[in-house]
Design a protein around this motif. Sequence first.
Motif, mmCIF file in Angstrom:
data_model
loop_
_atom_site.group_PDB
_atom_site.id
_atom_site.type_symbol
_atom_site.label_atom_id
_atom_site.label_comp_id
_atom_site.label_asym_id
_atom_site.label_seq_id
_atom_site.Cartn_x
_atom_site.Cartn_y
_atom_site.Cartn_z
ATOM 1 N N ARG A 140 33.959 -7.030 -37.948
ATOM 2 C CA ARG A 140 32.729 -7.885 -38.007
ATOM 3 C C ARG A 140 32.218 -8.759 -39.034
ATOM 4 N NH1 ARG A 140 28.248 -4.749 -34.513
ATOM 5 N NH2 ARG A 140 27.056 -6.572 -34.514
ATOM 6 N N GLN A 141 32.685 -8.373 -40.336
ATOM 7 C CA GLN A 141 32.275 -8.957 -41.422
ATOM 8 C C GLN A 141 33.190 -9.984 -42.085
ATOM 9 O OE1 GLN A 141 31.716 -5.407 -40.976
ATOM 10 N NE2 GLN A 141 29.478 -5.618 -40.934
ATOM 11 N N ILE A 142 34.718 -9.472 -42.225
ATOM 12 C CA ILE A 142 35.617 -10.212 -42.812
ATOM 13 C C ILE A 142 36.759 -10.734 -42.241
ATOM 14 C CG2 ILE A 142 34.653 -9.134 -45.059
ATOM 15 C CD1 ILE A 142 36.990 -7.102 -45.057
ATOM 16 N N ASP A 143 37.358 -11.436 -42.669
ATOM 17 C CA ASP A 143 38.492 -12.341 -41.989
ATOM 18 C C ASP A 143 39.835 -11.389 -42.321
ATOM 19 O OD1 ASP A 143 38.950 -12.763 -44.631
ATOM 20 O OD2 ASP A 143 39.059 -15.086 -44.458
ATOM 21 N N ASP A 144 40.916 -11.803 -41.722
ATOM 22 C CA ASP A 144 42.164 -11.198 -41.759
ATOM 23 C C ASP A 144 42.518 -10.850 -43.259
ATOM 24 O OD1 ASP A 144 42.759 -10.548 -39.288
ATOM 25 O OD2 ASP A 144 43.612 -12.249 -38.754
ATOM 26 N N ALA A 145 42.815 -12.093 -44.015
ATOM 27 C CA ALA A 145 43.291 -12.323 -45.568
ATOM 28 C C ALA A 145 42.415 -11.103 -46.342
ATOM 29 C CB ALA A 145 43.141 -13.567 -45.942
ATOM 30 N N GLY A 146 40.888 -11.372 -46.114
ATOM 31 C CA GLY A 146 40.143 -10.290 -46.910
ATOM 32 C C GLY A 146 40.177 -9.045 -46.450
ATOM 33 N N SER A 147 40.598 -8.739 -45.210
ATOM 34 C CA SER A 147 40.869 -7.526 -44.833
ATOM 35 C C SER A 147 41.794 -6.874 -45.510
ATOM 36 C CB SER A 147 40.857 -7.395 -43.442
ATOM 37 O OG SER A 147 40.952 -6.078 -43.024
ATOM 38 N N GLN A 148 42.928 -7.607 -45.507
ATOM 39 C CA GLN A 148 44.433 -7.218 -46.126
ATOM 40 C C GLN A 148 44.029 -6.947 -47.668
ATOM 41 O OE1 GLN A 148 47.448 -10.017 -45.137
ATOM 42 N NE2 GLN A 148 47.006 -9.672 -42.930
ATOM 43 N N MET A 149 43.320 -7.628 -48.346
ATOM 44 C CA MET A 149 43.160 -7.406 -49.735
ATOM 45 C C MET A 149 42.270 -6.109 -49.803
ATOM 46 S SD MET A 149 43.215 -8.715 -52.622
ATOM 47 C CE MET A 149 44.100 -10.453 -52.332
ATOM 48 N N LEU A 150 41.268 -5.901 -48.897
ATOM 49 C CA LEU A 150 40.572 -4.770 -49.059
ATOM 50 C C LEU A 150 41.320 -3.555 -48.960
ATOM 51 C CD1 LEU A 150 37.434 -3.356 -49.064
ATOM 52 C CD2 LEU A 150 37.547 -3.765 -46.838
ATOM 53 N N GLN A 151 42.283 -3.622 -47.840
ATOM 54 C CA GLN A 151 42.974 -2.617 -47.323
ATOM 55 C C GLN A 151 44.009 -2.072 -48.676
ATOM 56 O OE1 GLN A 151 45.189 -3.499 -44.007
ATOM 57 N NE2 GLN A 151 46.601 -1.763 -44.109
ATOM 58 N N SER A 152 44.498 -3.128 -49.390
ATOM 59 C CA SER A 152 45.532 -2.839 -50.454
ATOM 60 C C SER A 152 44.383 -2.111 -51.850
ATOM 61 C CB SER A 152 46.483 -4.050 -50.914
ATOM 62 O OG SER A 152 45.491 -4.910 -51.561
ATOM 63 N N LYS A 153 43.380 -2.626 -52.056
ATOM 64 C CA LYS A 153 42.819 -2.084 -52.865
ATOM 65 C C LYS A 153 42.304 -0.570 -52.576
ATOM 66 C CE LYS A 153 40.467 -3.882 -56.018
ATOM 67 N NZ LYS A 153 39.930 -4.453 -57.265
ATOM 68 N N LEU A 154 41.943 -0.357 -51.482
ATOM 69 C CA LEU A 154 41.567 0.808 -50.717
ATOM 70 C C LEU A 154 42.825 2.102 -50.810
ATOM 71 C CD1 LEU A 154 39.089 0.069 -47.946
ATOM 72 C CD2 LEU A 154 38.596 0.689 -50.273
ATOM 73 N N LYS A 155 43.859 1.435 -50.555
ATOM 74 C CA LYS A 155 44.945 2.172 -50.770
ATOM 75 C C LYS A 155 45.462 2.804 -51.967
ATOM 76 C CE LYS A 155 48.326 0.808 -46.710
ATOM 77 N NZ LYS A 155 49.091 -0.057 -46.421
ATOM 78 N N ALA A 156 45.094 1.715 -53.077
ATOM 79 C CA ALA A 156 45.330 2.029 -54.413
ATOM 80 C C ALA A 156 44.326 3.097 -54.765
ATOM 81 C CB ALA A 156 45.067 0.717 -55.071
ATOM 82 N N LEU A 157 42.987 3.283 -54.088
ATOM 83 C CA LEU A 157 42.279 4.124 -54.590
ATOM 84 C C LEU A 157 42.551 5.638 -53.667
ATOM 85 C CD1 LEU A 157 39.288 1.806 -54.683
ATOM 86 C CD2 LEU A 157 40.119 3.104 -56.626
ATOM 87 N N GLY A 158 43.749 5.500 -52.978
ATOM 88 C CA GLY A 158 43.968 6.851 -52.285
ATOM 89 C C GLY A 158 43.500 6.976 -50.839
ATOM 90 N N LEU A 159 43.132 5.942 -50.330
ATOM 91 C CA LEU A 159 42.834 6.031 -48.884
ATOM 92 C C LEU A 159 44.197 5.678 -48.280
ATOM 93 C CD1 LEU A 159 39.326 4.449 -48.028
ATOM 94 C CD2 LEU A 159 40.150 7.023 -48.024
ATOM 95 N N GLN A 160 44.367 6.251 -47.185
ATOM 96 C CA GLN A 160 45.448 5.838 -46.118
ATOM 97 C C GLN A 160 44.696 5.211 -44.989
ATOM 98 O OE1 GLN A 160 48.698 8.506 -45.852
ATOM 99 N NE2 GLN A 160 47.736 9.719 -47.247
ATOM 100 N N ILE A 161 45.245 3.911 -44.801
ATOM 101 C CA ILE A 161 44.679 3.223 -43.600
ATOM 102 C C ILE A 161 45.718 3.157 -42.442
ATOM 103 C CG2 ILE A 161 43.545 0.843 -43.146
ATOM 104 C CD1 ILE A 161 42.259 2.192 -45.658
ATOM 105 N N HIS A 162 45.120 3.236 -41.216
ATOM 106 C CA HIS A 162 45.955 3.000 -40.079
ATOM 107 C C HIS A 162 45.132 2.011 -39.117
ATOM 108 C CE1 HIS A 162 47.790 6.881 -41.124
ATOM 109 N NE2 HIS A 162 46.657 7.279 -41.647
ATOM 110 N N LEU A 163 45.731 0.843 -38.882
ATOM 111 C CA LEU A 163 44.927 -0.196 -38.155
ATOM 112 C C LEU A 163 45.623 -0.031 -36.719
ATOM 113 C CD1 LEU A 163 44.865 -2.840 -40.690
ATOM 114 C CD2 LEU A 163 43.076 -1.201 -39.876
#
Lengths: 834, 118
Positions: free
Chosen positions: A185-208
């Motif tokens: 609801r807040q951010i676009d695809d490209a932003g979301s991907q960037m956020l995802q890679s940052k969160l991954k680097a911090l140890g979160l595993q993301i499943h979309l």
Amino acid sequence: MVPQHLPTVVVIGNGMVGYKFCEKLLAKSTAFNLIVFGEEPRVAYDRVHLSEYFGGKTADDLLMAPLQWYHDNGITLHLGDAVQEINRDARTVHAHSGLVQPYDYLVLATGSSAFVPDIPGVEKAGVMVYRTIEDLEKIKAYAGSAHSGAVLGGGLLGLEAAKALLDLGVAETHVVEFAPRLMPRQIDDAGSQMLQSKLKALGLQIHLNKATSSIGGEEKIDALHFGNGSILPVDMLVISAGIRPRDELARLAGLDVGLRGGIVVNDEMRTSDASIFAIGECALHGGMIYGLVAPGYDMAEVVVSQLTQGARAFGGYDMSSKLKLIGVDVASFGDPFIAVPHSRSIVFEDAHSGVYKRINVSPDGKYLLGGVLIGDAEAYNMLLQTVNNKLALPPHPEDLMLGARGGEAAEGAGVMSLPDEALVCSCEAVTKGAICAAVTEQSVTTVDAMKKCNKAGTGCGGCVPLVKDLINGTLTAQGAYIKNVLCEHFDYSRQELFDLLKINNIRTYDAALDHFGKGDGCETCKPALGSILAGLWNDLIVKQHTIQDTNDRYLANIQKGGSYSVVPRIAGGEVTPEQLMVIGSVAKKFGLYTKITGGQRIDMFGAHVGDLPDIWEELINAGFESGHAYGKSLRTVKSCVGSTWCRFGLHDSVSFAIEIENRYKGIRSPHKLKGGVSGCVRECAEAQAKDFGIIATEKGWNLYVCGNGGAKPQHAQLLATDLDSATLIQYLDRFLMFYIKTADPLARTATWLNKMEGGMAYLKNVVVNDSLGIAADLEAEMALLINTYHCEWREVVENPELRKQFTHFVNVPRAKDPNVEFEEMRGQKKVKAW
Amino acid sequence: METTTDITWLPVCKTTDIPADGGACALVEGKQVAIFNFARRGEWYATQNLCPHKQQMALARGMIGSTGEACEPKVACPFHKRTFSLLTGECLNGDECSIRTYPVKVEGDNVYIGWEAD
């Protein structure tokens, strides 16, 4: 006094918005009987910062106000007592405890609960929601034995919950989202991907793109089963799949509710029953549930206004938000998704550092419509204000998100350019005008004081950086440091002119006026340019004597009555008996009054202008040189007696003072410069009251800068400690040259520092750490000034043409000004009173 | 302001005696007169040397310049920077009395002051 019958306002719900309603109502009026029901056992707390509960904050830290506050303000508070029924006909509410409470007005602030999707197995142990302090306590208790955990929902709250799991030490943390991106609801695809890679680097595993079909396990959860057949084994699950408005009471009472939940309200926040209001996350306005605190506060304000004969209405709300998710800045503002043809977007992406920025600009490039910031949201507040206030964009709108590049200040982006009515703190509805007025009229100078003054920044806290900028901006403006041009003839600051003259190799005032000025100059720009030219080329000052202030024109200090005073240099205050005798004999011969100055030297007063060259001829022949007491230049470096004589002295302060005074003598600066060297911490040279002060330590020297005596005394501040002499001189070279190049005309070093953005930390960085990369240049420029030193008086004495200028009457060269008259006092002369 | 009747042109000094874009004081008939060589504009001005603010004989040592749209020529007293119009003698930045101005002319390399008998 007979107690009047006050209208009774009953508030159902003691959350953030319910509390805020009470606070706002009390601020407006005490003519109400205020009764609050809360189903939770504790008083309202800050849910926005709930995750800080894991970061060490206690439940008490999170309270909006302590219990006592309710008592002090005459609020009847029923905690842990849920209202079960509203009788609209009788105008009563019925609580679980059996209490029946009549009302005149009813405010529903029941908030929302976590939305739990209908997935088989949600009842299993280890499946929890993230909503209240009690929820957090359950999660905390369970996380201790969990190796892995998942959060269902990749929205804002879901990511907060995931952070909570990380903080609790859950080794493997997953985020499961139904949509193809995080925070859909807040951010676009490209932003979301960037956020995802940052969160991954911090140890979160993301499943979309994952639809959870069931929750596996016997008694307690052991895995998530997805629609595509895949399985994710986990020990616990936190559901954060959105909110569900708590509208069951309203439903029961027959009020209008939305199809998908929410109590329908109009712009006055009235429900279908005009005496019942609904605010916060339980209210459905214009088909929207507002799941943020700021719009909830605004709704509370609207109800207060309605109850107190005001006319405020709720007109929807900007859902812009900024938060730090697990250390990653995420912000969206205005319309983050709007695209061609309704807008054009400027996108910046740096995958390496994990920064994504997008701004959406109107097709004509004039206005900002919205955007997304990931990884670096420093520009958020200003961008949001630019959208909300429809500020015109600068020619390069990308500067707004990237900051100015190329060394120039960002255009049109200053906080002070906001209109006074700009809403800075939306939680508390504080405008820029109110914040600036608090600074100018109530002397508020810190964010904390501002919070006390008008509550700005006390809600979500998102505006705090902007509040700070506004405080500083207002303070700066108060310092009359607004438009910084020299005078009506030069539309540049001193610093700009310094650079312009250098780049263009301009060496005379007339050339500067022709190239960069207009008109014929004046008494302001002439000496200022004189100082710049001297700082650049160190040419003989008397070559352009008509642009100098009178002291620099006659190389002496004009005194009452029009006579001049003469000060030879006595570096470090050290003087021989022979030199003293020369001064004595010269003063006697020319009839001069003598006095020891504050700078440890001897001043001779009462010289006729025509005598000056003769006086100096004798002084120079005896080995003296100009003391530059007349110039905006180094005066003296005062010293204590130092280790050569003093039993406390650590180093030889006199020798060092002499070395430094001789190093910088004659150099012109924006204002006069004074120095001091003390041989120990007793500080007999009063070095901390000087533009630069040096104090001996066991290991070397401490260097203090930007002190001042005079009308506004200010202690010098420590620039560097325990320096050897060579390093100290290196720093001093840089410091002085930086001052010479950048200060305003007639600004002492203390004033210069006070106006400097970043203050002492910045100055230290420039001088010690070479943060601007100009240290070598500064040293070279200083070396030029040092190497071109000349004693101005020697030049004059030896040059008959220059000597001719020192006369009172051009047509009667030997005559003295008959108006200069003296009388006697204590065996010396003084200027005759008029 | 300037009249030609009853004016005696007194030779006072050489043009080279007055520095370009600056001033110097001359003794004329026992009075101190400040003479200004406004070289940038090719103009000459003369005023009384006494600054009425603190009664200092100092105007000749002041800096000259101009102000405003019309570039009114002015001199600033070196003592406290009171400024006076070189055209009218009027004080431009305070309520000091006006100063007296004198006609000046240059012929060859001689500077003349137009003197009215008091």
